[in-house]
Design a protein around this motif. Sequence first.
Motif, PDB file in Angstrom:
ATOM      1  N   ALA A 194     -14.214  -7.676  -1.932  1.00 49.26           N
ATOM      2  CA  ALA A 194     -14.010  -7.729  -3.386  1.00 49.26           C
ATOM      3  C   ALA A 194     -12.792  -8.577  -3.731  1.00 49.26           C
ATOM      4  N   ARG A 195     -12.868  -9.211  -4.884  1.00 50.69           N
ATOM      5  CA  ARG A 195     -11.768 -10.061  -5.345  1.00 50.69           C
ATOM      6  C   ARG A 195     -10.458  -9.290  -5.366  1.00 50.69           C
ATOM      7  N   ASP A 196     -10.480  -8.036  -5.837  1.00 50.40           N
ATOM      8  CA  ASP A 196      -9.266  -7.243  -5.941  1.00 50.40           C
ATOM      9  C   ASP A 196      -8.598  -7.045  -4.589  1.00 50.40           C
ATOM     10  N   ILE A 197      -9.400  -6.900  -3.532  1.00 47.70           N
ATOM     11  CA  ILE A 197      -8.841  -6.690  -2.202  1.00 47.70           C
ATOM     12  C   ILE A 197      -8.092  -7.942  -1.747  1.00 47.70           C
ATOM     13  N   ALA A 198      -8.688  -9.101  -1.983  1.00 46.28           N
ATOM     14  CA  ALA A 198      -8.028 -10.360  -1.611  1.00 46.28           C
ATOM     15  C   ALA A 198      -6.735 -10.549  -2.396  1.00 46.28           C
ATOM     16  N   GLU A 199      -6.758 -10.205  -3.690  1.00 49.72           N
ATOM     17  CA  GLU A 199      -5.561 -10.335  -4.509  1.00 49.72           C
ATOM     18  C   GLU A 199      -4.471  -9.361  -4.057  1.00 49.72           C
ATOM     19  N   MET A 200      -4.881  -8.142  -3.705  1.00 48.91           N
ATOM     20  CA  MET A 200      -3.904  -7.158  -3.243  1.00 48.91           C
ATOM     21  C   MET A 200      -3.319  -7.548  -1.888  1.00 48.91           C
ATOM     22  N   ALA A 201      -4.105  -8.245  -1.072  1.00 46.05           N
ATOM     23  CA  ALA A 201      -3.591  -8.715   0.220  1.00 46.05           C
ATOM     24  C   ALA A 201      -2.474  -9.722   0.022  1.00 46.05           C
ATOM     25  N   LEU A 202      -2.485 -10.409  -1.121  1.00 47.55           N
ATOM     26  CA  LEU A 202      -1.439 -11.377  -1.455  1.00 47.55           C
ATOM     27  C   LEU A 202      -0.302 -10.736  -2.243  1.00 47.55           C
ATOM     28  N   ALA A 203      -0.338  -9.401  -2.376  1.00 45.87           N
ATOM     29  CA  ALA A 203       0.670  -8.640  -3.129  1.00 45.87           C
ATOM     30  C   ALA A 203       0.648  -8.983  -4.605  1.00 45.87           C
ATOM     31  N   HIS A 204      -0.531  -9.399  -5.106  1.00 45.28           N
ATOM     32  CA  HIS A 204      -0.698  -9.604  -6.542  1.00 45.28           C
ATOM     33  C   HIS A 204      -1.081  -8.277  -7.177  1.00 45.28           C
ATOM     34  N   LYS A 205      -0.488  -7.983  -8.313  1.00 46.30           N
ATOM     35  CA  LYS A 205      -0.763  -6.715  -8.974  1.00 46.30           C
ATOM     36  C   LYS A 205      -2.133  -6.759  -9.634  1.00 46.30           C
ATOM     37  N   VAL A 206      -2.963  -5.774  -9.317  1.00 48.04           N
ATOM     38  CA  VAL A 206      -4.320  -5.709  -9.861  1.00 48.04           C
ATOM     39  C   VAL A 206      -4.514  -4.332 -10.482  1.00 48.04           C
ATOM     40  N   GLY A 207      -4.792  -4.267 -11.777  1.00 48.04           N
ATOM     41  CA  GLY A 207      -4.971  -2.992 -12.454  1.00 48.04           C
ATOM     42  C   GLY A 207      -3.647  -2.373 -12.851  1.00 48.04           C
ATOM     43  N   ASP A 208      -3.716  -1.214 -13.553  1.00 45.72           N
ATOM     44  CA  ASP A 208      -2.485  -0.547 -13.977  1.00 45.72           C
ATOM     45  C   ASP A 208      -1.953   0.343 -12.862  1.00 45.72           C
ATOM     46  N   ASP A 209      -0.795   0.961 -13.092  1.00 46.17           N
ATOM     47  CA  ASP A 209      -0.143   1.756 -12.048  1.00 46.17           C
ATOM     48  C   ASP A 209      -0.986   2.946 -11.619  1.00 46.17           C
ATOM     49  N   THR A 210      -1.667   3.595 -12.561  1.00 46.07           N
ATOM     50  CA  THR A 210      -2.494   4.749 -12.230  1.00 46.07           C
ATOM     51  C   THR A 210      -3.644   4.338 -11.309  1.00 46.07           C
ATOM     52  N   GLU A 211      -4.293   3.239 -11.653  1.00 49.53           N
ATOM     53  CA  GLU A 211      -5.407   2.756 -10.840  1.00 49.53           C
ATOM     54  C   GLU A 211      -4.932   2.365  -9.447  1.00 49.53           C
ATOM     55  N   LEU A 212      -3.784   1.709  -9.376  1.00 46.36           N
ATOM     56  CA  LEU A 212      -3.249   1.291  -8.081  1.00 46.36           C
ATOM     57  C   LEU A 212      -2.906   2.491  -7.206  1.00 46.36           C
ATOM     58  N   ALA A 213      -2.313   3.519  -7.800  1.00 41.82           N
ATOM     59  CA  ALA A 213      -1.957   4.719  -7.039  1.00 41.82           C
ATOM     60  C   ALA A 213      -3.200   5.419  -6.513  1.00 41.82           C
ATOM     61  N   TYR A 214      -4.253   5.442  -7.290  1.00 41.19           N
ATOM     62  CA  TYR A 214      -5.485   6.133  -6.918  1.00 41.19           C
ATOM     63  C   TYR A 214      -6.180   5.454  -5.740  1.00 41.19           C
ATOM     64  N   ARG A 215      -6.157   4.110  -5.729  1.00 38.49           N
ATOM     65  CA  ARG A 215      -6.950   3.412  -4.730  1.00 38.49           C
ATOM     66  C   ARG A 215      -6.117   2.839  -3.590  1.00 38.49           C
ATOM     67  N   ARG A 216      -4.813   3.196  -3.524  1.00 37.62           N
ATOM     68  CA  ARG A 216      -3.944   2.581  -2.526  1.00 37.62           C
ATOM     69  C   ARG A 216      -4.435   2.823  -1.104  1.00 37.62           C
ATOM     70  N   GLY A 217      -4.795   4.057  -0.765  1.00 38.51           N
ATOM     71  CA  GLY A 217      -5.222   4.372   0.601  1.00 38.51           C
ATOM     72  C   GLY A 217      -6.447   3.590   1.018  1.00 38.51           C
ATOM     73  N   ASN A 218      -7.479   3.570   0.181  1.00 36.83           N
ATOM     74  CA  ASN A 218      -8.715   2.865   0.506  1.00 36.83           C
ATOM     75  C   ASN A 218      -8.476   1.359   0.540  1.00 36.83           C
ATOM     76  N   ALA A 219      -7.607   0.873  -0.338  1.00 39.55           N
ATOM     77  CA  ALA A 219      -7.324  -0.555  -0.366  1.00 39.55           C
ATOM     78  C   ALA A 219      -6.664  -0.998   0.935  1.00 39.55           C
ATOM     79  N   LEU A 220      -5.783  -0.184   1.486  1.00 47.53           N
ATOM     80  CA  LEU A 220      -5.131  -0.539   2.745  1.00 47.53           C
ATOM     81  C   LEU A 220      -6.161  -0.657   3.860  1.00 47.53           C
ATOM     82  N   LYS A 221      -7.123   0.261   3.883  1.00 44.95           N
ATOM     83  CA  LYS A 221      -8.161   0.203   4.915  1.00 44.95           C
ATOM     84  C   LYS A 221      -8.964  -1.086   4.793  1.00 44.95           C
ATOM     85  N   LYS A 222      -9.338  -1.437   3.581  1.00 42.55           N
ATOM     86  CA  LYS A 222     -10.122  -2.657   3.375  1.00 42.55           C
ATOM     87  C   LYS A 222      -9.277  -3.897   3.644  1.00 42.55           C
ATOM     88  N   ARG A 223      -7.997  -3.848   3.271  1.00 43.90           N
ATOM     89  CA  ARG A 223      -7.128  -4.990   3.546  1.00 43.90           C
ATOM     90  C   ARG A 223      -6.940  -5.182   5.044  1.00 43.90           C
TER      91      ARG A 223
END
Length: 423
Positions: free
Chosen positions: A367-396
């Motif tokens: 997903a585009r968001d995963i690639a952006e997060m791998a570059l340390a680009h902020k994607v979504g608001d703080d609540t959304e980021l906190a909720y998906r941080r664990g799964n995002a790390l696995k995908k990253r």
Amino acid sequence: MAKRQLHKLSSRAAETITTPGRHSDGGGLYLAIETGTHGRRQWVFLYRAPGTGKRREIGLGAAKGPSRDGLSLAQARLKAAEARKALAEGKDPIVERRAKTADDTTFGEFADALLHSIKSGFKGKNTHADWKRDLEVRCKPIRGKRISEIATPDVLAIISPMWLTKNRTARETRSRIERVLSAAKAKGLRSGENPAMWRGNLKELLPKAKKTKRHHAAAPYKSMPGIVRALQERHQSANTPVNYAAEFIILTAVRTGEARFMRVREIDLIEKLWTIPAERMKTEDDPEGTDFEVPLCDRAVAILRTVIPDDASPDAYVFAGQWSKDHMKPLGHNAVLHALKAVYPAITTHGCRSSFRDWAGDETRFARDIAEMALAHKVGDDTELAYRRGNALKKRTQLMEAWGRYVANASNVIALPSSASRR
């Protein structure tokens, strides 16, 4: 009280005296001769400043001598008489001279003289030419104007036409005009605020210019395996931290500064994870800064095991500077850039991140968001980021492992996440 005697010197004596020291002609006029075979001869006028009574000295010009031109005794006496007249009127001769000089000096004359005096300090090979162009061509409308009379409307007339279309040129020109006018004030040729000053002046009068986004030179991602192989070949001939740092930056897609200032304590080789502290992650996307976890592929881990000494302090830099045997000084600012350009001239360190992003978008189904997060680009608001941080790390982690295999050219098949892992 008797008046001081005037005209003590004869014309012949004034031109032939060679004895070092000051020879009085009376009334404050002196012939000053310096020591040495070719001692300089100068007419000076000594007086006490009106109001303060402080002793002051003003040079009247070079004195005529046996083998050199200059002011004759008669000419020096006329200048001394002018100074006495000013004193009689309660004026300071030095202040009066500065005022007259200011009245006569044009912007062009002073700018040319200033440029000549500061050019030896320029580092860039084109800097002098750039200054000369701005002061002669772009400042042509004010070159003939008295420097004491330059005002804000004069500067605006030069800057405004190019402010929105050639903003960088306009900013550089404004800065150079400001430098000239500041120097003129320091020389006593101007007074008051600088009309080319930005804050509280031109900033309030010019429209806000749109910032143009810089595009860093990036190699096509299909060239990245070759670039990595070239760096690895340089490891063999020159086992230096800078080549390892360049390869590590490609593998992790981090910013150069984040890698340069990486310390041993931030690395967990068992978990294959690098945690960058919040204070080093402050960006336009995340001005407050938060800790950022970087998954490490096998090759990235191998590089770290190679460059970190067994007895390294937790505070030691992972990629140390060339002369830092204790790893307490980081690599230089441009060291990694030079290492990359040695194997691929048309690239920048930030361009490596662009190459990674292009590869992730073109060659994977992450997903585009995963690639952006791998570059340390902020994607979504703080609540959304906190909720998906664990799964995002696995995908990253999966994404960075796939990137590591790609640049290592271990396989032509790029691992794609299943549809379930993309949800």
